[in-house]
Scaffold this active site. Structure first.
Site, short mmCIF file in Angstrom:
data_model
loop_
_atom_site.label_atom_id
_atom_site.label_comp_id
_atom_site.label_asym_id
_atom_site.label_seq_id
_atom_site.Cartn_x
_atom_site.Cartn_y
_atom_site.Cartn_z
NE ARG A 1 -1.95 -1.76 3.57
CZ ARG A 1 -2.37 -1.99 4.81
NH1 ARG A 1 -3.60 -1.62 5.17
NH2 ARG A 1 -1.58 -2.56 5.70
CE LYS B 1 0.72 -2.41 9.53
NZ LYS B 1 -0.45 -2.61 10.42
CE1 TYR C 1 -5.49 2.13 10.43
CE2 TYR C 1 -4.39 1.73 8.34
CZ TYR C 1 -5.56 1.91 9.06
OH TYR C 1 -6.77 1.89 8.43
CG HIS D 1 -1.91 -1.15 15.13
ND1 HIS D 1 -3.25 -1.25 15.44
CD2 HIS D 1 -1.85 -1.05 13.78
CE1 HIS D 1 -3.97 -1.22 14.33
NE2 HIS D 1 -3.14 -1.09 13.31
CD GLU E 1 -3.66 2.73 15.48
OE1 GLU E 1 -2.75 2.62 16.32
OE2 GLU E 1 -3.48 3.14 14.31
CB SER F 1 -19.09 -12.94 24.44
OG SER F 1 -17.80 -13.43 24.73
CB VAL G 1 -8.57 -10.00 12.14
CG1 VAL G 1 -8.51 -8.68 11.41
CG2 VAL G 1 -9.05 -11.10 11.19
CB ALA G 2 -7.32 -9.08 17.40
CB ILE G 3 -2.16 -10.45 14.91
CG1 ILE G 3 -0.78 -10.88 15.39
CG2 ILE G 3 -2.11 -9.87 13.51
CD1 ILE G 3 -0.80 -11.71 16.66
CG ASP G 4 -2.22 -4.93 12.84
OD1 ASP G 4 -1.01 -5.11 12.67
OD2 ASP G 4 -3.03 -4.81 11.90
CB ALA H 1 0.97 -7.92 11.71
CG ASN H 2 1.33 -6.42 6.46
OD1 ASN H 2 1.56 -7.57 6.82
ND2 ASN H 2 1.98 -5.85 5.45
#
Length: 373
Positions: free
Chosen positions: A15, A75, A94, A96, A118, A220, A267-270, A299-300
């Site tokens: 990107r 990133k 981003y 994180h 984010e 949950s 997907v939450a690894i970031d 992570a991306n």
């Protein structure tokens, strides 16, 4: 203002911070834009496409960082990039930071004004600059999971949607936000049996209203999550806590009890990941196996579809980029509380409460930090 766009250097990241169209908008307002050569090659934008909109193309990232008042990326800056940041320079990308103490330390030392896509908010309390990539990642999670279920990838050898006479795979989506909703849409579209887990009843109501009886919505609890994960063929981790480290909801014991060949896509690894056995991977080496369970923790993820991702991202980030360029950081951040919520590090101080808490660092209110600019 002089705006700089370096070429992304994270593994398989194609990107770019600004499209040629976004460059045109900045130039039309009287700003300068410098772009590193080949920065846009991953989205099909050649150097000439940027020059045609009025940008200057330079040969090295060092020149971009040295000359730019504001650096616009995608990133989080890698170590070599962080070393080139300067005091008072604006970094818009981003970040994180919560699971990344080394990056946080370097950004504090740089003295730069670091604004994270984010954590920018809107009037509804949503995260409008995260949402475009969350949509992409949610959809890609199902593609990645379906591929990982194939036997050559170490999976159980299941076709996600099955065929007539053979059951489809069981998919569990943890978290019903933007990532989760898009994962549900893709999984249902492919014919999987899908359950979504969330702790907000209103989120479950919205998903049930949209998808109807085809989707199983589950409140949950630890008990419910344990039952669903152990019976799943594919689990999508789609949990997000703004600015904070993601809670580990899937334990190592749960992973060990899953069927061999099952797949986890985190997907939450970031933000650190929502599975205890998760660790970041790359597009060049995306999976690993723990207790017979395939883990996909890139992570991306949206970097693999850079054209779609970059244009979707610029649609959301451009108004904020223009505001920062037009007004400068101090005025733009003072005027817009939502943009100010994106301020994570400023003048050597951490201005995002969740990051300060998780990393044990001193916190300074962002408005106070902005006043010192």
């Amino acid at each position: 203002m002089r705006v700089g766009v370096p070429k992304e250097v994270k593994n398989a990241e194609h990107r770019v911070g600004l499209t040629p169209g976004s460059v045109y908008e900045l130039i039309a307002r009287g700003h300068e834009v410098i772009v590193e050569t080949n920065a846009g090659i991953g989205i099909g934008a050649a150097d000439e496409d940027y020059r045609a909109q009025g940008a200057s193309v330079v040969d090295s990232p060092a020149q971009v960082f040295a000359e730019a008042d504001m650096v616009v990326k995608v990133k989080e800056p890698q170590a070599a990039e962080r070393a080139m940041l300067s005091e008072g320079q604006i970094l818009f990308t981003y970040l994180h930071l919560a699971p990344d103490p080394e990056q946080t330390k370097d950004l504090i030392a740089s003295g730069a004004t670091c604004i994270a896509y984010e954590t920018v908010t809107d009037d509804d309390g949503d995260l409008p600059l995260l949402a475009p990539m969350s949509k992409v990642a949610g959809r890609m999670a199902i593609q990645a999971g379906a591929h990982s279920l194939e036997a050559p990838q170490g999976g159980a050898g299941l076709l996600l949607g099955g065929v007539p006479g053979v059951p489809s795979a069981k998919v569990v989506v943890i978290g019903g936000g933007v990532v989760g909703e898009n994962a549900v849409e893709m999984a249902l579209g492919l014919g999987a049996q899908v359950s979504v887990v969330d702790r907000q009843i209103e989120v479950l109501d919205q998903l049930a209203a949209r998808f109807g009886a085809a989707l199983q919505t589950v409140y949950s609890t630890s008990f419910a999550l344990n039952e669903l994960v152990l019976d799943a063929d594919l689990v999508i981790g789609a949990v997000l806590v703004k600015g904070d480290r993601t809670p580990r909801l899937v334990t190592a014991e749960m992973v060990a009890a899953m069927r061999p060949g099952s797949v986890l896509v985190d997907v939450a690894i970031d933000q650190g990941g929502c599975m205890e056995t998760s660790r970041p991977t790359t597009h060049s080496d995306p999976t690993y196996v723990v207790d017979g369970v395939v883990h996909y923790c890139v992570a991306n993820m949206p970097g693999a579809v850079p054209r779609t991702s970059t244009y979707a991202l610029n649609n959301s980030t451009l108004p904020f980029t223009l505001a920062l360029a037009d007004k400068g950081a101090k005025q733009a951040l003072s005027d817009d509380a939502h943009l100010r919520n994106g301020l994570n590090v400023c003048g050597g101080e951490v201005t995002e409460l969740a990051v300060a808490r998780v990393l044990g660092l001193n916190y300074v209110d962002p408005l106070r930090a902005v006043e010192q600019l």
